[in-house]
Design an enzyme around this catalytic site. Structure first.
Site: not given
Ligand code: FAD
Ligand code: NAI
Length: 468
Positions: A42, A51, A182, A203, A269, A444
């Site tokens: 990770c 990320k 995926g 795919e 993948t 808001h």
């Protein structure tokens, strides 16, 4: 003499390091064994580096397509691939170093080396400095998973890559064929497309993210992929590849008919498999399921007394937050607490564009379970914050039981879906009704208001869309 502990955790990913910290917090003498990197897949070659790169590519794309609309003039933005890699690595190193510090601060003994079971209560750890035997009253196996290879596409991580190679690309790549549409294929495929690579997704199923996410979310993502120039070929099976002077000639089949494409690199993948063929698990008789994951009961206990398993190696969903949840649970069970795995839902996020996040059941799953539902949707295009940041694609969809309005599922496709989904997870865990969300005052202008308005829409009275 062998070192002895109350708890030895094998593997320091988000399952293992969390289990080790919780064990130590509970006063148990704890060690964690790790063969490669603190933080596991990770933090080093998975969630975190992907990320960092995905965010960078989104900024790059925005600088080209959206900044001019906002009146920000940036001249000819470019990617410096080496610097981008340095940035990514800096993020990973910081996070991985943080894990090592947390373990140390909690007085967990950190042992770098590869563990193997010698017997049910003893392991041998091999490292550069030799071999050592360690015994423990309890073992927590948290050794994770690795990418699946397909015949004819062995990873060299340069031309034929798993996610690990793709996240280390340090120069511009003209074209990539992604086999498998995926989680990883679409996240990394989107990242590459945004930094200028021609991406073709091959795919096997007849659609992207089939059965993984809400079908309406898939439509939004598919439209955006098209806009980014990503070519998607469904019902397609990669068959073989041939090295060429510029890369690879890849042959795939659709309905038995073969076609070829020329690409510079190939990214495979097609899923991940548990590392259960290692560690001499067979030798000590640990039971596995059909997928090769370790069989566990709701207290994360394996069939062998005193041995627990958590995270990817203990089965689907292979997600970091599920691994961590199980890590805490296993440690608390070992410490004698009365705990079982009773989470109602595991949220899932796919960091594509826009982000897709979901908890609970889909409409199809409710139908299959005989639950009559009310479904409502609120579009990001009607939310002030989304409009102000130029991210109006997508919606929040809420599915509730028609009878008592208890929320059964929430599916979000849109900006910050990854952050918005936690409110929905809490709602499902608490057995909240549509009225609980609709009557909660949301600040808001925020993206969070879409959750409140989606609940109102499901009740038939959202303010900022016209409902007939
Ligand atoms: P791992 O993280 O795999 O850790 C296992 C550790 O055990 C490793 O460090 C390994 O070196 C060590 N180990 C293995 N065998 C031994 C041994 N014999 N002795 C000593 N040590 C050993 N999940 C999300 O929730 N969100 C995301 O955004 C996300 N993005 C991802 C992106 C990519 C590209 C990939 C590949 C995965 C992603 N995942 C994501 C999945 C996530 O990484 C895994 O679910 C998670 O890492 C599983 O944690 P774990 O602790 O079970 O195992
Ligand atoms: P995946 O299971 O998500 O997707 C694999 C895809 O490959 C499927 O769509 C499948 O139909 C297709 N496929 C299988 N064999 C094929 C073949 N021979 N030819 C063409 N297509 C084929 O697996 P992926 O993307 O490798 O990710 C593995 C796991 O890692 C995920 O299931 C998830 O648990 C985890 N992950 C989570 C992330 C997140 O939470 N954001 C991000 C990345 C990974």
């Amino acid at each position: 003499m062998a070192k002895n502990f109350d708890v030895v955790v094998i593997g320091a990913g988000p399952g293992g390091y969390v289990a080790a910290i919780r064990s130590a917090q509970l006063g148990l003498k704890t060690a964690v064994i790790e063969r490669e990197f603190w933080g596991g897949v990770c933090l080093n070659v998975g969630c975190i580096p992907s990320k960092a790169l995905i965010k960078a590519s989104s900024y790059f794309k925005k600088a080209q397509d959206f900044f001019p609309e906002m009146g920000i003039e940036v001249k000819d933005p470019k990617i410096n691939h080496k610097k981008l890699q340095d940035y990514k690595q800096g993020v990973c190193d910081r996070m991985s170093g943080g894990v090592a510090q947390l373990l140390k601060g909690n007085k967990v003994e950190q042992i770098m080396g590869e563990a193997n079971f010698v017997s049910k209560n003893e392991i041998e750890v091999s490292s550069k400095s030799g071999k050592e035997k360690i015994t423990a009253k309890n073992f927590i196996i948290a050794t994770g998973s690795r990418p699946i290879e397909i015949p004819g596409f062995s990873f060299d991580e340069k031309g034929i890559m798993s996610s690990t190679g793709a996240l280390a690309i340090d120069k511009a790549v003209k074209s990539v064929a992604v086999i498998g549409g995926g989680y990883i294929g679409l996240e990394i495929g989107t990242y590459l497309a945004k930094i200028g690579t021609e991406v073709t997704v091959i795919e096997a199923a007849d659609g992207l993210l089939k059965g993984v996410v809400d079908k309406d979310c898939v439509q939004v993502v598919s439209r955006k992929l098209k806009k980014l120039g990503v070519k998607v070929i469904t019902k397609a099976f990669a068959k073989s590849q041939k090295k060429t002077s510029k890369g690879y000639e890849l042959t795939y089949e659709v309905d038995g008919k073969a076609s070829t494409i020329e690409v510079e690199k190939i990214l495979v993948t097609v899923g991940r498999k548990p590392n259960s063929d290692q560690l001499n698990l067979k030798g000590i008789g640990i039971e596995l399921d059909k997928q090769g994951c370790i069989k566990v009961n709701p207290q994360m206990k394996t069939n062998i007394e005193g041995i627990y398993a958590i995270g990817d190696i203990a089965g689907q969903p292979m997600l970091a937050h599920k691994a961590s949840h199980e890590g805490v649970l296993a440690a608390e069970v070992i410490a004698g607490q009365n705990r079982v795995y009773d989470a109602k839902t595991v949220p899932a996020v796919i960091f594509v564009d826009p982000e897709v996040a979901s908890v609970g059941l889909t409409e199809e799953e409710c139908k299959a379970q005989g639950i009559e539902v009310k479904v409502g949707k609120f579009p990001f295009g009607a939310n002030g914050k989304a409009v102000s940041i130029g991210e109006t694609d997508g919606f929040v969809k809420i599915i509730a039981d028609k009878k008592d309005h208890i929320v059964k599922g929430v599916h979000i496709c849109g900006p910050e879906a990854s952050n918005l989904i936690s409110e929905a997870a809490l709602a499902i865990e608490m057995g909240a009704r549509l009225e609980d969300i609709a009557l909660t005052i949301h600040p808001h202008p925020t993206l969070g208001e879409t959750m409140m308005e989606a609940a109102e829409a499901t009740l038939g009275h959202a303010i900022h869309i016209i409902q007939k």
